[in-house]
Design a protein around this motif. Structure first.
Motif, PDB file in Angstrom:
ATOM      1  N   THR A  75       0.841  -1.204   0.000  1.00  0.00           N
ATOM      2  CA  THR A  75       0.000   0.000   0.000  1.00  0.00           C
ATOM      3  C   THR A  75       0.872   1.249   0.000  1.00  0.00           C
ATOM      4  OG1 THR A  75      -1.823  -1.113   1.140  1.00  0.00           O
ATOM      5  CG2 THR A  75      -1.746   1.298   1.293  1.00  0.00           C
ATOM      6  N   ARG A  77       3.862   1.443  -1.173  1.00  0.00           N
ATOM      7  CA  ARG A  77       4.474   1.537  -2.504  1.00  0.00           C
ATOM      8  C   ARG A  77       3.530   2.252  -3.474  1.00  0.00           C
ATOM      9  NH1 ARG A  77       8.502  -1.794  -4.350  1.00  0.00           N
ATOM     10  NH2 ARG A  77       7.914  -3.449  -2.889  1.00  0.00           N
ATOM     11  N   GLY A  78       2.268   1.861  -3.416  1.00  0.00           N
ATOM     12  CA  GLY A  78       1.289   2.500  -4.286  1.00  0.00           C
ATOM     13  C   GLY A  78       1.138   3.982  -3.980  1.00  0.00           C
ATOM     14  N   GLU A  79       1.115   4.317  -2.688  1.00  0.00           N
ATOM     15  CA  GLU A  79       1.007   5.726  -2.300  1.00  0.00           C
ATOM     16  C   GLU A  79       2.198   6.523  -2.815  1.00  0.00           C
ATOM     17  OE1 GLU A  79      -1.470   5.195   1.923  1.00  0.00           O
ATOM     18  OE2 GLU A  79       0.715   5.443   1.934  1.00  0.00           O
ATOM     19  N   TYR A  80       3.365   5.950  -2.702  1.00  0.00           N
ATOM     20  CA  TYR A  80       4.580   6.636  -3.141  1.00  0.00           C
ATOM     21  C   TYR A  80       4.562   6.863  -4.648  1.00  0.00           C
ATOM     22  CZ  TYR A  80       9.557   7.445  -4.070  1.00  0.00           C
ATOM     23  OH  TYR A  80      10.746   7.965  -4.505  1.00  0.00           O
ATOM     24  N   ARG A  81       4.174   5.849  -5.395  1.00  0.00           N
ATOM     25  CA  ARG A  81       4.164   5.978  -6.850  1.00  0.00           C
ATOM     26  C   ARG A  81       3.122   6.984  -7.317  1.00  0.00           C
ATOM     27  NH1 ARG A  81       4.920  -0.341  -8.929  1.00  0.00           N
ATOM     28  NH2 ARG A  81       7.102  -0.559  -8.221  1.00  0.00           N
ATOM     29  N   ARG A  82       2.053   7.140  -6.549  1.00  0.00           N
ATOM     30  CA  ARG A  82       1.022   8.120  -6.907  1.00  0.00           C
ATOM     31  C   ARG A  82       1.334   9.515  -6.368  1.00  0.00           C
ATOM     32  NH1 ARG A  82      -2.128   3.720  -5.188  1.00  0.00           N
ATOM     33  NH2 ARG A  82      -2.569   4.761  -3.201  1.00  0.00           N
ATOM     34  N   GLY A  83       2.463   9.644  -5.670  1.00  0.00           N
ATOM     35  CA  GLY A  83       2.834  10.936  -5.115  1.00  0.00           C
ATOM     36  C   GLY A  83       2.099  11.307  -3.856  1.00  0.00           C
ATOM     37  N   GLU A  84       1.520  10.300  -3.176  1.00  0.00           N
ATOM     38  CA  GLU A  84       0.717  10.553  -1.980  1.00  0.00           C
ATOM     39  C   GLU A  84       1.494  10.319  -0.684  1.00  0.00           C
ATOM     40  OE1 GLU A  84      -2.520   7.890  -2.460  1.00  0.00           O
ATOM     41  OE2 GLU A  84      -3.294   8.855  -4.281  1.00  0.00           O
TER      42      GLU A  84
END
Length: 470
Positions: A75, A77-84
């Motif tokens: 989760t 990782r996904g936040e980081y890739r989305r800039g969140e």
């Protein structure tokens, strides 16, 4: 009016009950690395996922806890890739940032992830994972650079260019032979990075802070999950070793030496004095006040950036030279040096590849003129006489006299009459003119690795086979 209370920020949490107060704000800023080690975030997540799976394998985590932790890490990782996911200075470093966010996501189960590991072995693992990936990418860039050199050389086997020693005209060369010298340098760079990769690809995970751990961990299993080929066999060495970083910086510096040497030649070739190449508009700029100028920005920048790469190597060496075992905070300084070295080498390889592909055009007419307007065929006169039985040293001395006489007369060797040749030595015959023609001078150098056209074509075949190597 009643007083209005203002909410005060929470003081930074202390490390443990050993500490009674938080860091001074300026020291917290000075101490933090989150501003640059955020680049390691996905590597940190990869290492943490492997660590969680290993903890479950040996029974320290339940399967449910493992699934929960791994899901939380993905989760993030996904936040980081989305800039969140943008942790601030209060997190200190990427490792704490991940751990704090994981606990927010999964609760107390996230607190178990740090069992049987320390930030010391964690950061060492992250840096190796990062560098392993970057080395693989740089090696791919080297291959692209070599392919471009190969393509250019293939077009210019029989194009001649003056060869130099001491920056003085020496002997004419095949332009392809000259270019392939840089192919060979790049091949060593590619091989050298492959050798460095062997020592990057060793896992320190599980070495703990410095002495290992009391938990029954399986270091070989976590290493396998992360694609490491080996583990460190001494925990002190595992957490404090930065030889691999120094080796990479050294290999990177040698790459930059090669790029800088080629840059210097292109800068000379593009000058009005040489006029060997024309610069393309896509890779050069003009002057703010001199409209006629076209500047070789790419090779000049590569030449300039070489120094910063050398500086990072020196910085790493000095950082390490006095460190007692094991981990010391000095090692935080390795990351910016490595990150910038990677960015610099990668950027320079890309720029030089583009420059060779579309930024320069060789002026073959000028090159043909250049090889015909000097005495770089003098050695071939000596070789001519030696082949006819004249001792080489005698021939060498005689040719020196020929050159001196020709210079005084304002002539090149090709301009001497046969009578003038024979007056110098009776062994000279009409075939001397063929022997000193630039194309023949080049073609005749057919020893292994020489500039003769037959050898250059063989070198191109060798280069093509190297490009196919995995």
């Amino acid at each position: 009016m009643g007083s209005q209370s203002v909410e005060q920020p929470e003081p930074q949490q202390t490390w443990s009950q050993r500490f009674e107060s938080a860091l001074h704000p300026a020291i917290a800023q000075f101490n933090a690395s989150i501003g640059f080690d955020i680049q390691l975030l996905e590597c940190d997540l990869d290492g943490s996922v492997a660590h969680a799976k290993m903890l479950a394998k040996v029974g320290i985590l339940s399967e449910a806890e493992r699934e929960q932790i791994v899901s939380g890490l993905e989760t993030i990782r996904g936040e980081y890739r989305r800039g969140e996911f943008n942790p601030g200075i209060d997190e200190e470093d990427v490792h704490f940032a991940v751990e704090h966010r994981l606990i927010e996501l999964v609760g107390d189960g996230g607190k178990k992830l740090h069992t049987a590991r320390s930030r010391n072995d964690q950061v060492g693992t992250d840096l190796r994972l990062y560098l392993r990936g970057q080395i693989e990418q740089i090696r791919e860039q080297i291959r692209a650079f070599q392919q471009t050199i190969f393509n250019l050389a293939s077009q210019h086997v029989e194009t001649l260019i003056p060869g130099y020693t001491h920056l003085q005209r020496a002997q004419p060369l095949s332009l392809a032979h000259h270019l392939l010298a840089y192919f060979e340098m790049a091949q060593r760079d590619w091989e050298r990075l492959g050798d460095v990769l062997k020592r990057v690809n060793i896992s320190p995970l599980g070495c703990g802070a410095l002495a290992g751990t009391t938990f029954p961990i399986d270091r070989a299993y976590s290493a396998k999950l992360l694609g490491f080929e080996e583990i460190y066999h001494n925990s002190l060495d595992g957490v404090s070793d930065r030889d691999f970083a120094i080796e990479f910086a050294s290999a990177a510096s040698i790459i930059m030496v090669h790029l800088s040497r080629l840059s210097e030649e292109i800068i000379l070739w593009a000058s009005e004095e040489f006029r060997f190449v024309t610069l393309g508009d896509t890779c050069s700029t003009g002057s703010s006040i001199m409209p006629q100028k076209k500047n070789p920005d790419v090779p000049e920048l590569v030449r300039g950036k070489t120094g910063r790469t050398f500086g990072h190597l020196q910085g790493l060496l000095v950082m390490m030279k006095g460190l007692p075992l094991a981990y010391n905070k000095d090692l935080q300084e390795d990351k910016e040096a490595i990150f910038d070295t990677v960015a610099t080498v990668s950027g320079c390889l890309q720029a030089m590849t583009i420059l060779l592909e579309e930024g320069i055009t060789f002026r073959t007419n000028r090159l043909n003129q250049a090889v015909a307007e000097d005495f770089s065929n003098a050695t071939d006169v000596a070789d001519y006489l030696a082949a006819k039985g004249v001792p080489f040293r005698e021939a060498y001395g005689l040719v020196g006299k020929v050159v001196k006489t020709s210079l005084a007369a304002g002539k090149l060797l090709k301009d001497l009459s046969l009578e003038e040749w024979q007056a110098l030595h009776p062994k000279f015959e009409a075939d001397i003119y063929d022997a000193i023609a630039p194309a023949q001078v080049v073609s005749a150098r057919n020893s292994a690795g020489g500039t003769g056209f037959k050898q250059v074509r063989a070198a191109l075949e060798r280069a093509q086979s190297l490009l196919l190597k995995p």
